[in-house]
Write an enzyme that holds these catalytic residues in place. Structure first.
Site, mmCIF file in Angstrom:
data_model
loop_
_atom_site.group_PDB
_atom_site.id
_atom_site.type_symbol
_atom_site.label_atom_id
_atom_site.label_comp_id
_atom_site.label_asym_id
_atom_site.label_seq_id
_atom_site.Cartn_x
_atom_site.Cartn_y
_atom_site.Cartn_z
ATOM 1 N N ARG A 136 21.618 26.910 29.907
ATOM 2 C CA ARG A 136 21.228 27.784 28.626
ATOM 3 C C ARG A 136 21.730 29.214 28.358
ATOM 4 N NH1 ARG A 136 17.482 31.258 31.523
ATOM 5 N NH2 ARG A 136 16.363 30.266 33.242
ATOM 6 N N HIS B 192 15.104 32.312 30.095
ATOM 7 C CA HIS B 192 14.170 31.238 30.307
ATOM 8 C C HIS B 192 13.112 31.300 29.147
ATOM 9 C CE1 HIS B 192 10.816 28.763 31.491
ATOM 10 N NE2 HIS B 192 10.043 29.862 31.636
ATOM 11 N N TYR C 231 19.335 38.056 37.198
ATOM 12 C CA TYR C 231 19.811 36.941 38.192
ATOM 13 C C TYR C 231 20.802 36.127 38.072
ATOM 14 C CZ TYR C 231 16.943 34.266 34.539
ATOM 15 O OH TYR C 231 16.699 33.635 33.465
#
Lengths: 367, 333
Positions: free
Chosen positions: A259, A263, A272
């Site tokens: 992706r 999220h 992250y």
């Protein structure tokens, strides 16, 4: 040997990063119209996604889970289904749901906080599921019921890599193996469960190999290659409908992909993961790759690309207009569809609430 | 209350036999009804609640599943959404927690989430409660968890007649039902039960014993014990015993009417006191009948401790003496 019967760590690929067919790869037999339609759906998926994120940033929509990068897996897999096969999506399958003929305005309405968008009329699409992996046993149960009824439908269930850590993943696949249900389990392994990498979900070398534990086939595919995804899913769907010999009907497909965005619009992926990683995966972007393939095959030219781009932009504009111009749900909708027949106690609460609205008016009430 | 056909012949059944009879009747009535769970097939259920059904209806309708509570209920939800009427069994209520997510996140919400397109006509059966000398995790009474969840119905029979009739209603109901069977009284007594199928409506309490001094609200195995306590008090205190039978939706009309008649109330349940349904019933009476109240409402319940191993379970469970004492406290306030 079937596409499915292979070592689960041998990934199925048809197109390379430049959209050229790999040596020795088989190109699935698809009509020109269907190839172009797949391309169009992937493009609209991407454009829709970008607009949706922008709507959220403008405060016109709530939290939204973007899916850019995952269009090839979603569109390629849905095209392998028959019209009355079922889709049991997670919350990120906007393109897959669109490919199943659900209008984008419905998806928008849902993410704009209007539960009516989840109804999806008469399409064979189950309402998307937000808790992780819980839809997997539902898909198995639906497929099981269909089999008991003597139908020959296939049920395709989508989930992410994080879902494979949940008990319901194991229980759903285990039941499917034991009861031999016509289910295709499609893992959109996009590498990250919010901020936790795939390596923290499982010590298994691949997700596909987990199928072995349930007694059926698992296959890993390049999820950013729509032709490879189509090929693998078609074989899985065919097997679910009419298994050969001792084959079990279910298949676990691990579509390896990425992706590109967050999220959801509520998290910041730069915290992250490294930009280098994102750039590396962007080279495998399914859209330019598929576009190059279609151009090389003489099925697409700049003029047609422009025409498709204009067409999909208008379609997304219309969907946004439609979603935003729908009347907000009436507050009494909260009390509807909770039970088949509203219990007295709930009806009393609704009446008390309506009296309150009458007395104060919505404006004063919501101050 | 029940639509029982008075002409039909009857048989002398225990509560668990009536459950089995109810399942049999509904499976015979509709091919969509499917029983599934651990040991429900060839073994006929650990309490014999599904005895003989496998031989009668076959392994496609009486399904021994893998040992996985979330899988059992989760797949049953898919079946229900797809038009069947599954009756999954959780072997003991203390093992329902792995399926809790599926029950509250999905069974209860599918109708809402799909704006009425899908429903979940499923009955989760679970023996509940203590008193049978069972191991740890086998005696829980956690009905309040499910009563708190909108979209679910929660039913607890306390007699063989009701067990069969309420189960038939639950299976025919378009909504998900958690059907809790008081295993302490599975075989405690027998009752004449009609052989034919019949339904007992959900959402209606039954007045088991008329009385004028105090109303005691209860359900399941505690209904039986409360009736014993009422008999013990007969001549001293005239106790009305209201068996709620359905905990959600709660029959507040019957609760409030009974309380208005007696002006005093107690609630008896074996679940822990804090957050238990006694609080809800008490609050409902406060809201609807405060001016009729002659004394504080007493909660006679299990304790706020984990259900003890069986050496101590008789102290934990309200028994007739504790119930009678509590009732005396209310009346002598």
């Amino acid at each position: 040997m079937s596409t499915l019967q292979r070592d689960p760590d041998k990934r199925v690929q048809v197109l390379d990063e430049e959209g050229r067919v790999y040596d020795g790869a088989t190109v699935p037999e698809l009509e020109e119209d269907e190839l172009i339609e797949m391309y169009r759906e992937m493009k609209i998926g991407r454009h829709f996604d970008q607009r949706a994120v922008s709507l959220q940033r403008q405060g016109r929509m709530g939290t939204f889970p973007p899916m850019s990068g995952q269009e090839g897996a979603q569109v390629g897999s849905v095209h392998a289904l028959a019209k009355d096969d079922w889709l049991i999506p997670s919350y990120r399958e906007h393109a897959a749901v669109y490919s199943s003929d659900v209008n984008l305005s419905e998806t928008l309405r849902y993410w704009m906080g209007d539960e009516r968008g989840n109804k999806m009329d008469d399409q064979p699409v189950f309402p998307s599921t937000v808790p992780i992996a819980t839809q997997i046993p539902h898909a198995t149960g639906m497929a099981w019921a269909s089999k008991l009824k003597g139908e020959d439908r296939v049920f395709m269930c989508y989930f992410g890599d994080g879902a494979t850590s949940e008990g319901d993943f194991h229980e759903g696949l285990n039941f499917a193996g034991v009861f031999d249900t016509p289910t295709v389990f499609f893992c959109n392994n996009n590498q990250w469960a919010i901020s936790v990498p795939r390596e923290r979900q499982t010590a298994s070398q691949t997700i596909a190999q987990k199928a072995t534990a349930y007694g059926f086939e698992g296959v890993q595919v390049d999820g950013m290659d729509p032709l490879a995804v189509y090929q693998v899913t078609e074989a899985a769907v065919e097997k679910a409908r009419e298994p050969d010999g001792d084959d079990r009907r279910p298949t676990l497909i691990e579509a390896v992909q990425y992706r590109f965005g967050a999220h959801t619009t509520a998290d910041d992926p730069s915290v992250y993961r490294d930009d280098d990683e994102v750039e590396q995966w962007k080279r495998r972007d399914p859209i330019p790759r598929f576009e190059a393939y279609l151009q090389n095959e003489g099925l697409l030219d700049e003029e047609r690309i422009d025409a498709i781009t204009t067409e999909i932009e208008a379609e997304v504009d219309d969907a946004i207009d439609a979603a935003e111009s729908t009347d907000r749900p009436d507050p009494s909708e909260m009390f509807e569809h909770v039970h088949s027949k509203t219990p007295d106690r709930v009806a009393d609460q609704r009446e008390a609430f309506e009296r309150l609205r009458d007395r104060h008016g919505d404006e004063e009430l919501l101050e | 209350m029940s639509t029982q056909n008075q002409q039909s012949t009857t048989e002398d059944l225990t509560l668990v036999q009536a459950v089995r009879d109810g399942l049999y009747g509904e499976m015979e009535r509709s091919e969509d009804v499917i029983v599934m769970g651990e040991d429900v097939g060839k073994n006929g259920g650990v309490f014999r609640a599904t005895e003989g059904l496998y031989d009668e209806f076959g392994g496609d309708r009486v399904i021994d599943t893998p040992l996985a509570e979330s899988g059992i209920v989760g797949t049953a939800i898919g079946m229900a959404a797809y038009g069947l009427r599954p009756v999954p069994e959780i072997q003991f209520m203390g093992f329902i927690y792995p399926a809790f997510d599926q029950i509250v996140s999905h069974a209860a919400r599918i109708r809402t989430r799909s704006r009425g397109r899908f429903s979940c006509p499923m009955v989760v059966r679970a023996p509940y409660g203590g008193g049978i000398r069972a191991p740890e995790h086998h005696s829980e009474s956690k009905e309040a968890f499910f009563v708190h969840e909108p979209g679910l119905k929660v039913v607890v029979p306390s007699t063989p007649t009701d067990a069969k009739g309420l189960l038939a209603s639950a299976i025919r109901d378009p909504d998900p039902v958690v059907f809790l069977e008081p295993k302490l009284i599975y075989r405690a007594f027998r009752e004449e039960v009609a052989e034919d199928t019949y339904t007992t409506p959900l959402g209606e309490a039954a007045i088991r014993r008329e009385g004028s001094d105090v109303s005691v609200f209860t359900w399941g195995a505690m209904a039986y014990r409360t009736l014993e306590a009422a008999e013990e008090l007969a001549g001293e205190i005239d106790v009305e015993v209201v068996d709620l039978r359905t905990l959600s939706p709660l029959d507040t009309d019957t609760i409030v009417e009974s309380f208005k008649k007696t002006g005093r109330g107690a609630v008896v349940h074996e679940a822990p006191k804090t957050g238990g349904l006694a609080g809800e019933i008490t609050a409902t009476i406060q809201e609807e009948a405060l001016l009729y109240q002659e004394a504080p409402i007493k909660r006679i319940t299990g304790f706020d401790t984990p259900f003890p191993l069986y050496a101590l379970e008789d102290y934990y469970l309200p028994e007739p003496t504790r119930i009678a004492d509590g009732i005396r406290d209310v009346v002598n306030f």
